[in-house]
Design a protein around this motif. Structure first.
Motif, PDB file in Angstrom:
ATOM      1  N   MET A  24       0.823  -1.212   0.000  1.00 53.00           N
ATOM      2  CA  MET A  24       0.000   0.000   0.000  1.00 53.00           C
ATOM      3  C   MET A  24       0.854   1.258   0.000  1.00 53.00           C
ATOM      4  O   MET A  24       0.480   2.263  -0.614  1.00 53.00           O
ATOM      5  CB  MET A  24      -0.939   0.015   1.207  1.00 53.00           C
ATOM      6  CG  MET A  24      -2.127  -0.860   1.060  1.00 53.00           C
ATOM      7  SD  MET A  24      -3.138  -0.344  -0.332  1.00 53.00           S
ATOM      8  CE  MET A  24      -4.055  -1.810  -0.602  1.00 53.00           C
ATOM      9  N   ARG A  27       1.723   1.812  -3.499  1.00 52.23           N
ATOM     10  CA  ARG A  27       0.581   2.341  -4.248  1.00 52.23           C
ATOM     11  C   ARG A  27       0.383   3.819  -3.952  1.00 52.23           C
ATOM     12  O   ARG A  27       0.056   4.602  -4.844  1.00 52.23           O
ATOM     13  CB  ARG A  27      -0.685   1.544  -3.906  1.00 52.23           C
ATOM     14  CG  ARG A  27      -1.964   2.041  -4.512  1.00 52.23           C
ATOM     15  CD  ARG A  27      -1.978   2.218  -6.010  1.00 52.23           C
ATOM     16  NE  ARG A  27      -1.412   1.121  -6.729  1.00 52.23           N
ATOM     17  CZ  ARG A  27      -0.882   1.218  -7.948  1.00 52.23           C
ATOM     18  NH1 ARG A  27      -0.878   2.368  -8.577  1.00 52.23           N
ATOM     19  NH2 ARG A  27      -0.370   0.180  -8.547  1.00 52.23           N
ATOM     20  N   GLY A  31       1.233   5.752  -7.278  1.00 53.00           N
ATOM     21  CA  GLY A  31      -0.068   5.757  -7.941  1.00 53.00           C
ATOM     22  C   GLY A  31      -0.123   6.716  -9.115  1.00 53.00           C
ATOM     23  O   GLY A  31       0.326   7.853  -9.015  1.00 53.00           O
ATOM     24  N   ASP A  36      -6.033   6.814  -7.292  1.00 51.68           N
ATOM     25  CA  ASP A  36      -5.292   5.616  -6.897  1.00 51.68           C
ATOM     26  C   ASP A  36      -4.575   5.828  -5.569  1.00 51.68           C
ATOM     27  O   ASP A  36      -4.498   4.925  -4.744  1.00 51.68           O
ATOM     28  CB  ASP A  36      -4.273   5.229  -7.967  1.00 51.68           C
ATOM     29  CG  ASP A  36      -4.927   4.600  -9.175  1.00 51.68           C
ATOM     30  OD1 ASP A  36      -6.021   4.042  -9.022  1.00 51.68           O
ATOM     31  OD2 ASP A  36      -4.334   4.680 -10.260  1.00 51.68           O
ATOM     32  N   ARG A  37      -4.047   7.012  -5.373  1.00 49.99           N
ATOM     33  CA  ARG A  37      -3.389   7.314  -4.096  1.00 49.99           C
ATOM     34  C   ARG A  37      -4.388   7.306  -2.946  1.00 49.99           C
ATOM     35  O   ARG A  37      -4.091   6.841  -1.846  1.00 49.99           O
ATOM     36  CB  ARG A  37      -2.683   8.651  -4.187  1.00 49.99           C
ATOM     37  CG  ARG A  37      -1.450   8.594  -5.049  1.00 49.99           C
ATOM     38  CD  ARG A  37      -0.672   9.902  -4.995  1.00 49.99           C
ATOM     39  NE  ARG A  37       0.570   9.755  -5.710  1.00 49.99           N
ATOM     40  CZ  ARG A  37       0.752  10.130  -6.967  1.00 49.99           C
ATOM     41  NH1 ARG A  37      -0.237  10.681  -7.635  1.00 49.99           N
ATOM     42  NH2 ARG A  37       1.920   9.965  -7.548  1.00 49.99           N
ATOM     43  N   GLY A  40      -5.222   3.786  -2.089  1.00 50.83           N
ATOM     44  CA  GLY A  40      -4.110   3.241  -1.312  1.00 50.83           C
ATOM     45  C   GLY A  40      -4.150   3.716   0.130  1.00 50.83           C
ATOM     46  O   GLY A  40      -3.880   2.954   1.059  1.00 50.83           O
TER      47      GLY A  40
END
Length: 91
Positions: A24, A27, A31, A36-37, A40
């Motif tokens: 994570m 990510r 990301g 996406d961040r 995560g």
């Protein structure tokens, strides 16, 4: 349940959580876009709660339950605020 077996199960859970934290973190840092961040970060918060639950099981100390509640509320509020005020990347 045998104490050694109980400790072994908790150790396996802790190792998997540590691997999940690494994934994570990757990510969050790499990301491709802000959504996406944020996903995560949501996963990171969920795993932090799981790690605290494993700690509670390991030590049989429930004083961290209040911290778990605060972390859950902050994660929820941050997800809602990002979803509400997010703009498209690249504009």
């Amino acid at each position: 349940m045998n104490d050694t077996l109980y400790t072994s199960f908790l150790l396996v859970a802790a190792v998997f959580l540590a691997l999940g934290f690494l994934i994570m973190t990757f990510r969050i840092l790499v990301g491709p876009n802000s959504l996406d961040r944020m996903i995560g970060l949501d996963g990171f918060i969920a795993m932090l709660q799981c790690a605290l639950a494993v700690y509670i099981c390991w030590t049989l100390d429930t004083t961290i339950a209040n911290a778990m509640l605060v972390i859950a509320l902050l994660g929820f509020i941050s997800s809602i605020s990002v979803a509400r005020f997010r703009k498209r990347d690249g504009n």
